[in-house]
Design a protein around this motif. Structure first.
Motif, PDB file in Angstrom:
ATOM      1  N   GLU A 379       0.836  -1.202   0.000  1.00  0.00           N
ATOM      2  CA  GLU A 379       0.000   0.000   0.000  1.00  0.00           C
ATOM      3  C   GLU A 379       0.873   1.256   0.000  1.00  0.00           C
ATOM      4  O   GLU A 379       0.589   2.233  -0.706  1.00  0.00           O
ATOM      5  N   SER A 382       2.355   1.729  -3.480  1.00  0.00           N
ATOM      6  CA  SER A 382       1.337   2.134  -4.450  1.00  0.00           C
ATOM      7  C   SER A 382       1.025   3.622  -4.335  1.00  0.00           C
ATOM      8  O   SER A 382       0.954   4.337  -5.350  1.00  0.00           O
ATOM      9  N   GLU A 383       0.849   4.125  -3.108  1.00  0.00           N
ATOM     10  CA  GLU A 383       0.494   5.532  -2.927  1.00  0.00           C
ATOM     11  C   GLU A 383       1.662   6.452  -3.265  1.00  0.00           C
ATOM     12  O   GLU A 383       1.479   7.511  -3.847  1.00  0.00           O
ATOM     13  N   ASP A 385       4.077   5.763  -5.397  1.00  0.00           N
ATOM     14  CA  ASP A 385       4.221   5.685  -6.851  1.00  0.00           C
ATOM     15  C   ASP A 385       3.225   6.607  -7.535  1.00  0.00           C
ATOM     16  O   ASP A 385       3.579   7.349  -8.469  1.00  0.00           O
ATOM     17  N   GLU A 386       1.996   6.621  -7.079  1.00  0.00           N
ATOM     18  CA  GLU A 386       0.965   7.471  -7.669  1.00  0.00           C
ATOM     19  C   GLU A 386       1.289   8.947  -7.466  1.00  0.00           C
ATOM     20  O   GLU A 386       1.136   9.774  -8.376  1.00  0.00           O
ATOM     21  N   SER A 387       1.762   9.300  -6.264  1.00  0.00           N
ATOM     22  CA  SER A 387       2.098  10.688  -5.973  1.00  0.00           C
ATOM     23  C   SER A 387       3.285  11.160  -6.815  1.00  0.00           C
ATOM     24  O   SER A 387       3.315  12.294  -7.292  1.00  0.00           O
ATOM     25  N   CYS A 388       4.255  10.274  -7.021  1.00  0.00           N
ATOM     26  CA  CYS A 388       5.435  10.619  -7.836  1.00  0.00           C
ATOM     27  C   CYS A 388       5.050  10.797  -9.302  1.00  0.00           C
ATOM     28  O   CYS A 388       5.616  11.654 -10.003  1.00  0.00           O
ATOM     29  N   LYS A 389       4.087  10.003  -9.771  1.00  0.00           N
ATOM     30  CA  LYS A 389       3.616  10.151 -11.149  1.00  0.00           C
ATOM     31  C   LYS A 389       2.882  11.478 -11.321  1.00  0.00           C
ATOM     32  O   LYS A 389       3.048  12.171 -12.324  1.00  0.00           O
ATOM     33  N   THR A 390       2.073  11.827 -10.325  1.00  0.00           N
ATOM     34  CA  THR A 390       1.305  13.075 -10.386  1.00  0.00           C
ATOM     35  C   THR A 390       2.221  14.288 -10.470  1.00  0.00           C
ATOM     36  O   THR A 390       1.944  15.250 -11.192  1.00  0.00           O
ATOM     37  N   MET A 420       0.592  13.709  -0.898  1.00  0.00           N
ATOM     38  CA  MET A 420       0.134  12.409  -0.391  1.00  0.00           C
ATOM     39  C   MET A 420      -0.854  12.553   0.758  1.00  0.00           C
ATOM     40  O   MET A 420      -1.709  11.701   0.975  1.00  0.00           O
TER      41      MET A 420
END
Length: 504
Positions: A379, A382-383, A385-390, A420
């Motif tokens: 978890e 995943s979070e 990774d998503e924040s870094c992509k954003t 985040m």
């Protein structure tokens, strides 16, 4: 177009130079030359190869292949000591001074004047004073460097470079931490260095600055040199298109409308901290972006840290969501929906020897942890990774240490961390410092999105254009006090600067 490397004024030249870090090609077949007496700017997005090129000149990194020449002779610069022997020195965006030593100690370190086996303090001081006089830069040599302003610390770093009989100086984002009038003073110094015959390599994300100060500009993109040309042939738009491969268009998104009936999210009343700020009062509504402008040292950052719980005010009060908010510590503020992007990523924000994953998730580990199962790595990953992509961080893996990211990508890690938490109040202190045009757009859009969903942003910035382009309302601070409040069309460069320079 780029001059031939055979030009008699060419001091340093690169011929098809390559440099890789693991699987990342930082510099690819780069050919460029730097002339004595000229200011040569390097521009490009984060990860374009600008700082890598500068560090190869300075011997911080060694090139993998290709040819580097100094004075027409091939060299292999395996260390900064090798570079200094050739008169190649640098001023980095993160100053590397000894704060507990004096100005003279920092300037003369490694080049002290000796009598036999002993250092002569008197003669060392005389030499340092002579360098100060030659370049018109005087700072009290007996003062501890840690007590100086950022602008004066930068002067000490420059004097240290000049004390090595520098023939070429690499300036890496030298105005990132300076107010506009201090940046102008630095520009004058850089011009005088070039006029005296010193080659200057100038790395900057501020395109107006590059166009104003340089003689030649080299554009880099994804490790490759796109072109080198005379500054007179470039414009801001041509540089942006060359850097990004596209027309960036309007840098700032449209300001979201604020519902006039919106509740006040944060109210500050008469907040005071001795020798830093006094009687500060303001409020921010849900969805509002409030800018705080002012000169370096005006108390803006100190105020931000007090609100965030990083330092206690002496008096005054804060209300959050209409209730009294007792300032305890940063953890308490985070739990209550605050997040902060601090001014100095190295001193206040990052653990450089820890991973991108750890740096981003650190304040929120409790969220991913249970008493029974411990830390839920999946978890967490995943979070993050998503924040870094954003936030468009360029990286080669979340497990990679942050110290290996470019300065701009390190800055974006701070923003990824703040995002985040899905904060109700984001305190952003110089959030785009050291960040390229494309990344600035991403950050401005993120700030705008926070506003659209009813969250508040306290934006502290030394870039007047940033304040004008992003903030709904602006407070101007001078000498620890709010001296002006500007709204809508009142937020102009002249109004902000006039208020910032108020003496009373």
């Amino acid at each position: 177009m780029e001059k031939s490397n055979s030009n008699s004024n060419t001091l340093v030249s690169f011929e098809k130079v390559n440099k890789s870090f693991g699987a990342t090609n930082a510099l690819i077949k780069c050919s460029v030359s730097f002339e004595a007496g000229k200011i040569h700017a390097l521009v490009g997005e984060n990860g374009a190869g600008k700082s890598t090129l500068g560090k190869l000149i300075l011997g911080v990194h060694s090139h993998d292949s290709g040819i580097i020449k100094v004075d027409g002779n091939e060299v292999f610069l395996s260390s900064p000591r090798d570079a200094v022997k050739h008169g190649l020195v640098g001023i980095s965006q993160e100053l590397s001074l000894l704060p507990d030593r004096t100005v003279v100690d920092n300037i003369a370190i490694g080049r002290e004047t000796t009598i036999g086996p002993f250092v002569s303090s008197k003669k060392t001081l005389e030499k340092v004073l002579a360098v100060m006089e030659e370049y018109g830069l005087f700072i009290d040599p007996t003062k501890l460097v840690g007590s100086l302003s950022v602008a004066d610390q930068q002067k000490v770093e420059i004097l240290r470079a000049l004390n090595t009989n520098a023939r070429l100086i690499v300036f890496d984002e030298p105005t990132a931490r300076l107010a506009s009038h201090q940046a102008d003073q630095l520009h004058d110094l850089v011009r005088s260095l070039a006029k005296s015959g010193t080659a200057v390599v100038y790395i900057s994300h501020f395109l107006e600055e590059v166009l104003k100060i340089s003689d030649t500009i080299s554009l880099l993109r994804n490790g490759e040199k796109v072109r080198t040309d005379s500054t007179s042939k470039e414009t801001k738009n041509s540089l942006i298109e060359g850097m990004t491969g596209r027309d960036v268009g309007n840098l700032f998104p449209n300001k979201p409308a604020i519902d006039p009936t919106s509740e006040v999210l944060l109210r500050v009343r008469n907040l005071t901290r001795e020798n830093e700020f006094k009687d500060i009062s303001f409020e921010i509504k849900k969805g509002e972006i409030l800018g705080i402008a002012g000169l370096v040292g005006s108390g803006r950052s100190e105020l931000a840290h007090a609100i965030y719980g990083n330092r206690a005010p002496d008096s005054g009060s804060i209300e959050l969501y209409g209730k009294e908010f007792i300032i305890k510590d940063v953890a308490h503020s985070i739990k209550n929906g605050m997040a902060m992007v601090p001014e100095s990523r190295r001193d206040q924000g990052l653990l450089l020897e820890r991973s991108l994953l750890e740096n981003t998730s650190l304040p929120y580990l409790e969220k991913f942890t249970s008493w029974i199962y411990g830390l839920n790595k999946e978890e967490e990953y995943s979070e993050v990774d998503e924040s870094c992509k954003t936030t468009m961080i360029k990286h080669s893996g979340l497990e990679k240490e942050v110290q290996y990211l470019s300065g701009g990508n390190q800055q974006k890690v701070l923003f990824a961390r703040a995002a985040m938490n899905k904060p109700k109040l984001l305190i952003a202190d110089e959030p785009t410092r050291g960040v390229d045009i494309g990344a600035k757009q991403v950050i401005y859009e993120l700030i705008s999105q926070l506003s659209k969903v009813g969250e508040a942003v306290l934006l502290i910035s030394s870039e007047v254009e940033e304040i004008i382009g992003v903030a709904h309302r602006t407070l101007v601070m001078s000498r620890g006090k709010v001296v002006a409040e500007l709204k809508g069309s009142q937020i102009t460069k002249s109004a902000i600067m006039e208020a910032a320079f108020k003496q009373d």
